[in-house]
Design a protein around this motif. Structure first.
Motif, PDB file in Angstrom:
ATOM      1  N   LYS A   1       0.810  -1.216   0.000  1.00 29.58           N
ATOM      2  CA  LYS A   1       0.000   0.000   0.000  1.00 29.58           C
ATOM      3  C   LYS A   1       0.849   1.275   0.000  1.00 29.58           C
ATOM      4  O   LYS A   1       0.378   2.337   0.372  1.00 29.58           O
ATOM      5  CB  LYS A   1      -0.999   0.004   1.151  1.00 29.58           C
ATOM      6  CG  LYS A   1      -1.964  -1.175   1.107  1.00 29.58           C
ATOM      7  CD  LYS A   1      -3.077  -1.004   2.092  1.00 29.58           C
ATOM      8  CE  LYS A   1      -3.954  -2.207   2.220  1.00 29.58           C
ATOM      9  NZ  LYS A   1      -4.607  -2.715   1.079  1.00 29.58           N
ATOM     10  N   THR A   2       2.113   1.158  -0.438  1.00 31.17           N
ATOM     11  CA  THR A   2       2.957   2.342  -0.560  1.00 31.17           C
ATOM     12  C   THR A   2       2.616   3.113  -1.830  1.00 31.17           C
ATOM     13  O   THR A   2       2.873   4.304  -1.920  1.00 31.17           O
ATOM     14  CB  THR A   2       4.453   1.979  -0.587  1.00 31.17           C
ATOM     15  OG1 THR A   2       4.683   1.053  -1.644  1.00 31.17           O
ATOM     16  CG2 THR A   2       4.876   1.369   0.734  1.00 31.17           C
ATOM     17  N   ASP A   3       2.041   2.411  -2.788  1.00 29.77           N
ATOM     18  CA  ASP A   3       1.634   3.032  -4.047  1.00 29.77           C
ATOM     19  C   ASP A   3       0.549   2.162  -4.661  1.00 29.77           C
ATOM     20  O   ASP A   3       0.391   1.001  -4.299  1.00 29.77           O
ATOM     21  CB  ASP A   3       2.825   3.136  -5.004  1.00 29.77           C
ATOM     22  CG  ASP A   3       2.728   4.342  -5.926  1.00 29.77           C
ATOM     23  OD1 ASP A   3       1.618   4.906  -6.063  1.00 29.77           O
ATOM     24  OD2 ASP A   3       3.746   4.717  -6.505  1.00 29.77           O
ATOM     25  N   ARG A   4      -0.191   2.735  -5.575  1.00 34.60           N
ATOM     26  CA  ARG A   4      -1.201   1.973  -6.315  1.00 34.60           C
ATOM     27  C   ARG A   4      -0.616   1.591  -7.657  1.00 34.60           C
ATOM     28  O   ARG A   4       0.104   2.362  -8.279  1.00 34.60           O
ATOM     29  CB  ARG A   4      -2.458   2.809  -6.555  1.00 34.60           C
ATOM     30  CG  ARG A   4      -3.307   3.002  -5.325  1.00 34.60           C
ATOM     31  CD  ARG A   4      -4.543   3.807  -5.632  1.00 34.60           C
ATOM     32  NE  ARG A   4      -5.431   3.086  -6.552  1.00 34.60           N
ATOM     33  CZ  ARG A   4      -6.402   3.677  -7.246  1.00 34.60           C
ATOM     34  NH1 ARG A   4      -6.611   4.966  -7.132  1.00 34.60           N
ATOM     35  NH2 ARG A   4      -7.165   2.983  -8.048  1.00 34.60           N
ATOM     36  N   VAL A   5      -0.944   0.398  -8.116  1.00 36.38           N
ATOM     37  CA  VAL A   5      -0.589  -0.050  -9.458  1.00 36.38           C
ATOM     38  C   VAL A   5      -1.914  -0.247 -10.177  1.00 36.38           C
ATOM     39  O   VAL A   5      -2.771  -1.000  -9.720  1.00 36.38           O
ATOM     40  CB  VAL A   5       0.217  -1.360  -9.433  1.00 36.38           C
ATOM     41  CG1 VAL A   5       0.577  -1.785 -10.841  1.00 36.38           C
ATOM     42  CG2 VAL A   5       1.472  -1.202  -8.578  1.00 36.38           C
ATOM     43  N   ALA A   6      -2.074   0.480 -11.279  1.00 30.61           N
ATOM     44  CA  ALA A   6      -3.382   0.488 -11.928  1.00 30.61           C
ATOM     45  C   ALA A   6      -3.264   0.314 -13.435  1.00 30.61           C
ATOM     46  O   ALA A   6      -2.202   0.503 -14.023  1.00 30.61           O
ATOM     47  CB  ALA A   6      -4.113   1.791 -11.617  1.00 30.61           C
ATOM     48  N   LEU A   7      -4.382  -0.062 -13.997  1.00 30.16           N
ATOM     49  CA  LEU A   7      -4.521  -0.237 -15.435  1.00 30.16           C
ATOM     50  C   LEU A   7      -5.805   0.486 -15.835  1.00 30.16           C
ATOM     51  O   LEU A   7      -6.844   0.280 -15.204  1.00 30.16           O
ATOM     52  CB  LEU A   7      -4.632  -1.738 -15.736  1.00 30.16           C
ATOM     53  CG  LEU A   7      -4.546  -2.222 -17.165  1.00 30.16           C
ATOM     54  CD1 LEU A   7      -3.197  -1.905 -17.793  1.00 30.16           C
ATOM     55  CD2 LEU A   7      -4.783  -3.735 -17.209  1.00 30.16           C
TER      56      LEU A   7
END
Length: 129
Positions: free
Chosen positions: A29-35
């Protein structure tokens, strides 16, 4: 937020170091990975089309095998699942890897314009001699 595109996900095996890194980032949850939604749907379609092609090849192999025997009824047909099941399987797997972000309407319009006019990246331009 780390935003991937279809090509990045296409080249990434679910068991690869890249996929493990994406899962670590997401789970930490340090960053979001999105598409983007549009890219997500495109990748799902690629998985399903590949599955359908493999399904056709399996059925063709089954028919060929049946022709090798005097009575093709002796060869049991393979049990294969349908495309909707395969789509749901890939949908679930992708959603465990990335978040889905909405695609703005303007992007749909641009994608449609590019596709209709066969412009890159919708269609790779080729040089004709």
């Amino acid at each position: 937020m780390i935003i991937l595109d279809t090509e990045a996900v296409r080249r990434m095996s679910f068991d690869s170091a890249e996929a493990r890194l994406v899962r670590v980032i997401r789970e930490s949850k340090t960053d979001r990975v999105a598409l983007p939604w549009m890219a997500f749907e495109e990748r799902l379609a690629q998985y399903v089309l590949a599955y359908e092609e493999a399904h056709r090849a399996a059925m063709s192999a089954h028919r060929t095998l049946g022709r090798m025997l005097p009575n093709s009824a002796d060869v049991a047909a393979p049990t294969l699942t349908d495309s909707a099941w395969a789509r749901q399987l890939w949908d679930t797997r992708l959603r465990k890897l990335v978040d889905i972000i909405p695609t703005p309407p303007e992007a749909f319009q641009e994608a449609l314009r590019r596709e209709a006019n066969r412009l890159s990246p919708a269609n790779v331009a080729t040089n004709s001699a």
